[in-house]
Design a protein around this motif. Structure first.
Motif, PDB file in Angstrom:
ATOM      1  N   ILE A  22       2.157   8.376  12.714  1.00 26.23           N
ATOM      2  CA  ILE A  22       1.678   7.011  12.974  1.00 26.23           C
ATOM      3  C   ILE A  22       2.714   6.223  13.778  1.00 26.23           C
ATOM      4  O   ILE A  22       3.920   6.384  13.599  1.00 26.23           O
ATOM      5  N   ASP A  23       2.212   5.374  14.651  1.00 24.91           N
ATOM      6  CA  ASP A  23       3.073   4.495  15.444  1.00 24.91           C
ATOM      7  C   ASP A  23       3.513   3.321  14.571  1.00 24.91           C
ATOM      8  O   ASP A  23       2.748   2.384  14.320  1.00 24.91           O
ATOM      9  N   THR A  24       4.739   3.373  14.082  1.00 26.43           N
ATOM     10  CA  THR A  24       5.230   2.329  13.178  1.00 26.43           C
ATOM     11  C   THR A  24       5.513   1.012  13.895  1.00 26.43           C
ATOM     12  O   THR A  24       5.820   0.009  13.242  1.00 26.43           O
ATOM     13  N   GLU A  25       5.441   1.001  15.226  1.00 27.35           N
ATOM     14  CA  GLU A  25       5.586  -0.260  15.954  1.00 27.35           C
ATOM     15  C   GLU A  25       4.328  -1.108  15.839  1.00 27.35           C
ATOM     16  O   GLU A  25       4.360  -2.321  16.049  1.00 27.35           O
ATOM     17  N   ARG A  26       3.224  -0.457  15.495  1.00 28.93           N
ATOM     18  CA  ARG A  26       1.955  -1.173  15.393  1.00 28.93           C
ATOM     19  C   ARG A  26       1.410  -1.211  13.975  1.00 28.93           C
ATOM     20  O   ARG A  26       0.456  -1.941  13.692  1.00 28.93           O
ATOM     21  N   LEU A  27       2.001  -0.419  13.084  1.00 30.98           N
ATOM     22  CA  LEU A  27       1.442  -0.302  11.750  1.00 30.98           C
ATOM     23  C   LEU A  27       2.554  -0.181  10.715  1.00 30.98           C
ATOM     24  O   LEU A  27       3.447   0.661  10.837  1.00 30.98           O
ATOM     25  N   ASN A  28       2.510  -1.056   9.704  1.00 33.55           N
ATOM     26  CA  ASN A  28       3.412  -0.933   8.560  1.00 33.55           C
ATOM     27  C   ASN A  28       2.838   0.078   7.579  1.00 33.55           C
ATOM     28  O   ASN A  28       1.629   0.078   7.314  1.00 33.55           O
ATOM     29  N   LEU A  29       3.682   0.925   7.025  1.00 33.83           N
ATOM     30  CA  LEU A  29       3.245   1.900   6.040  1.00 33.83           C
ATOM     31  C   LEU A  29       3.838   1.548   4.688  1.00 33.83           C
ATOM     32  O   LEU A  29       5.049   1.405   4.540  1.00 33.83           O
ATOM     33  N   VAL A  30       2.972   1.419   3.701  1.00 36.25           N
ATOM     34  CA  VAL A  30       3.397   1.185   2.322  1.00 36.25           C
ATOM     35  C   VAL A  30       2.752   2.269   1.473  1.00 36.25           C
ATOM     36  O   VAL A  30       1.527   2.401   1.452  1.00 36.25           O
ATOM     37  N   SER A  31       3.581   3.053   0.790  1.00 34.96           N
ATOM     38  CA  SER A  31       3.067   4.174   0.001  1.00 34.96           C
ATOM     39  C   SER A  31       3.386   3.974  -1.469  1.00 34.96           C
ATOM     40  O   SER A  31       4.518   3.654  -1.840  1.00 34.96           O
ATOM     41  N   ILE A  32       2.371   4.179  -2.312  1.00 31.40           N
ATOM     42  CA  ILE A  32       2.518   4.025  -3.761  1.00 31.40           C
ATOM     43  C   ILE A  32       1.968   5.277  -4.435  1.00 31.40           C
ATOM     44  O   ILE A  32       0.860   5.721  -4.127  1.00 31.40           O
ATOM     45  N   VAL A  33       2.754   5.855  -5.327  1.00 33.55           N
ATOM     46  CA  VAL A  33       2.235   6.899  -6.209  1.00 33.55           C
ATOM     47  C   VAL A  33       1.971   6.231  -7.541  1.00 33.55           C
ATOM     48  O   VAL A  33       2.889   5.842  -8.247  1.00 33.55           O
ATOM     49  N   SER A  34       0.705   6.070  -7.863  1.00 35.38           N
ATOM     50  CA  SER A  34       0.337   5.248  -9.008  1.00 35.38           C
ATOM     51  C   SER A  34       0.477   6.014 -10.313  1.00 35.38           C
ATOM     52  O   SER A  34       0.453   7.234 -10.358  1.00 35.38           O
ATOM     53  N   GLY A  62       6.544  -2.562  -2.350  1.00 39.46           N
ATOM     54  CA  GLY A  62       6.437  -1.669  -1.193  1.00 39.46           C
ATOM     55  C   GLY A  62       6.539  -2.410   0.123  1.00 39.46           C
ATOM     56  O   GLY A  62       6.941  -1.840   1.143  1.00 39.46           O
ATOM     57  N   MET A  63       6.192  -3.685   0.111  1.00 38.11           N
ATOM     58  CA  MET A  63       6.302  -4.519   1.310  1.00 38.11           C
ATOM     59  C   MET A  63       7.665  -5.198   1.433  1.00 38.11           C
ATOM     60  O   MET A  63       7.895  -5.983   2.354  1.00 38.11           O
ATOM     61  N   GLY A  64       8.532  -4.905   0.475  1.00 38.64           N
ATOM     62  CA  GLY A  64       9.869  -5.478   0.523  1.00 38.64           C
ATOM     63  C   GLY A  64       9.963  -6.857  -0.086  1.00 38.64           C
ATOM     64  O   GLY A  64      10.935  -7.581   0.151  1.00 38.64           O
ATOM     65  N   ILE A  65       8.973  -7.238  -0.881  1.00 36.89           N
ATOM     66  CA  ILE A  65       8.950  -8.567  -1.497  1.00 36.89           C
ATOM     67  C   ILE A  65       9.623  -8.498  -2.861  1.00 36.89           C
ATOM     68  O   ILE A  65       9.306  -7.621  -3.678  1.00 36.89           O
ATOM     69  N   VAL A  66      10.538  -9.417  -3.117  1.00 36.08           N
ATOM     70  CA  VAL A  66      11.183  -9.509  -4.424  1.00 36.08           C
ATOM     71  C   VAL A  66      10.187 -10.109  -5.409  1.00 36.08           C
ATOM     72  O   VAL A  66       9.655 -11.197  -5.187  1.00 36.08           O
ATOM     73  N   THR A  67       9.939  -9.399  -6.516  1.00 43.66           N
ATOM     74  CA  THR A  67       8.881  -9.824  -7.434  1.00 43.66           C
ATOM     75  C   THR A  67       9.396 -10.389  -8.749  1.00 43.66           C
ATOM     76  O   THR A  67       8.603 -10.866  -9.557  1.00 43.66           O
ATOM     77  N   ASN A  68      10.705 -10.368  -8.962  1.00 44.17           N
ATOM     78  CA  ASN A  68      11.251 -10.826 -10.242  1.00 44.17           C
ATOM     79  C   ASN A  68      10.898 -12.292 -10.504  1.00 44.17           C
ATOM     80  O   ASN A  68      11.134 -13.162  -9.666  1.00 44.17           O
ATOM     81  N   GLY A  69      10.314 -12.534 -11.668  1.00 43.24           N
ATOM     82  CA  GLY A  69      10.033 -13.900 -12.086  1.00 43.24           C
ATOM     83  C   GLY A  69       8.801 -14.525 -11.461  1.00 43.24           C
ATOM     84  O   GLY A  69       8.507 -15.696 -11.730  1.00 43.24           O
ATOM     85  N   LEU A  70       8.072 -13.796 -10.614  1.00 43.70           N
ATOM     86  CA  LEU A  70       6.888 -14.357  -9.961  1.00 43.70           C
ATOM     87  C   LEU A  70       5.643 -14.144 -10.810  1.00 43.70           C
ATOM     88  O   LEU A  70       5.424 -13.058 -11.347  1.00 43.70           O
TER      89      LEU A  70
END
Length: 353
Positions: A67-79, A94-102
């Motif tokens: 995949i062209d990562t310049e045009r597409l963000n890849l977020v992978s989760i093994v649930s 997976g998107m790089g967002i800090v989730t603590n306390g939210l």
């Protein structure tokens, strides 16, 4: 290690998904076509299912490598078995967002901000969720809600769901998932590779690992590999790995069906579980002698396949034990006659050793 013995530069049949070893069988080619179609649509859900070991993770690894990562963000989760709020946190992390306390509302706001910012930069986000059969209904519903984020009629997020066969049934029939079903734009079930593809699969992986013709496999070996694995890539890799180890220890330069059968029998015997599951039934003909073993039916299930090569070896050992028993009985009879009759000790020889 057999890699050194045969001059390989890598392990050709490792179980860890590696995009370098991706093999485009007919079923994998069709799956990639659906994935490509889904990417072109830029919205909704693509669902890919398959048995354990069918190659779903390798398919994803190949997709992520191409995949062209310049045009597409890849977020992978093994649930795992997570509920809705946990799925939101996994996606955000997976998107790089800090989730603590939210709290949930804050999580959704941060995710939407991230997707919108990426959209303004001309990038969409692809969320790949593996082992989707473990997701709760609330987790699936949260994923559906995430797919609603859009701007000017263009979706920010596209979702690929990969799971075992039961997940396909959930999507198709489970109550409460009607809205999710309406968002699924394509599905594909990843089947095993076909018998005629086995040789190409084995040689492809060997070649990627630096194979230069050592060892060779004959046609019967490929047929045996398929018979024992049913064409599932992970099973093939496990068996082929052990076959190469066995061949290197035996100094083999050509691998045939007999070597594959011997290793398959050893692997069956090594499985944990009741002893009856490990026994290879040997069908012998008393009229013809114990060294005659009936061949296994070609359509026998894996756990019941009779290892003809191993059977011949067992039958041969049984025959030798019977010969030894006859010889020992003869010796004991002579000794009894000598003691009772007061005769000179008889001279004798035996092949019992």
């Amino acid at each position: 290690m057999y890699t050194e013995h045969y001059g390989l530069t890598d392990r050709p049949f490792q179980l860890t998904p590696d995009a370098r070893f991706y093999f485009e069988s007919r079923t994998h080619k069709k799956a990639m076509a659906y994935l490509g179609y889904g990417l072109a649509q830029g919205e909704g859900f693509i669902v890919i299912t398959g048995e354990v070991g069918a190659g779903k993770s390798t398919l994803v690894a190949h997709l992520m490598a191409t995949i062209d990562t310049e045009r597409l963000n890849l977020v992978s989760i093994v649930s795992s078995q997570v509920e809705g709020d946990d799925m939101l946190r996994l996606a955000a992390q997976g998107m790089g967002i800090v989730t603590n306390g939210l709290h949930k509302a804050q999580l959704l706001e941060r995710i939407e901000q991230f997707l919108a910012e990426e959209g303004r930069r001309g990038k969409r986000t692809l969320l790949i969720v593996d082992e989707a059969q473990n997701l709760s209904r609330s987790a699936l519903e949260e994923l559906r809600m995430l797919s609603n984020f859009q701007s000017h009629g263009r979706a920010y997020l596209q979702i690929f769901l990969l799971g075992q066969p039961e997940f396909r049934d959930r999507i198709a029939f489970e109550e409460g998932l009607e809205q999710l079903r309406q968002r699924v734009i394509a599905t594909h079930h990843l089947g095993p590779i076909e018998p005629g593809e086995m040789e190409s699969y084995i040689l492809h992986r060997l070649t990627v690992a630096g194979w230069e013709g050592r060892p060779e496999f004959d046609e019967e070996a490929f047929a045996a590999l398929f018979r024992h694995t049913g064409g599932l890539p992970r099973r093939i890799n496990k068996l082929a790995n052990r076959v190469l180890l066995y061949a290197s220890m035996e100094g083999m330069e050509e691998i045939g069906a007999e070597a594959v059968d011997i290793v398959a029998a050893d692997m069956i015997a090594d499985r944990p579980g009741p002893s009856e599951d490990k026994v290879l039934p040997l069908r012998t003909s008393q009229a013809a002698g114990i060294d005659h073993v009936a061949p296994a039916p070609s359509d026998a299930p894996v756990h019941m396949i009779q290892d003809e090569a191993l059977a011949r070896r067992v039958a041969s050992l049984e025959a030798r034990l019977e010969e030894q028993d006859v010889a020992l009985r003869r010796v004991l009879t002579l000794l009894v006659d000598w003691v009772e009759g007061g005769q000179a000790a008889p001279s004798y020889h035996t092949n019992a050793a």
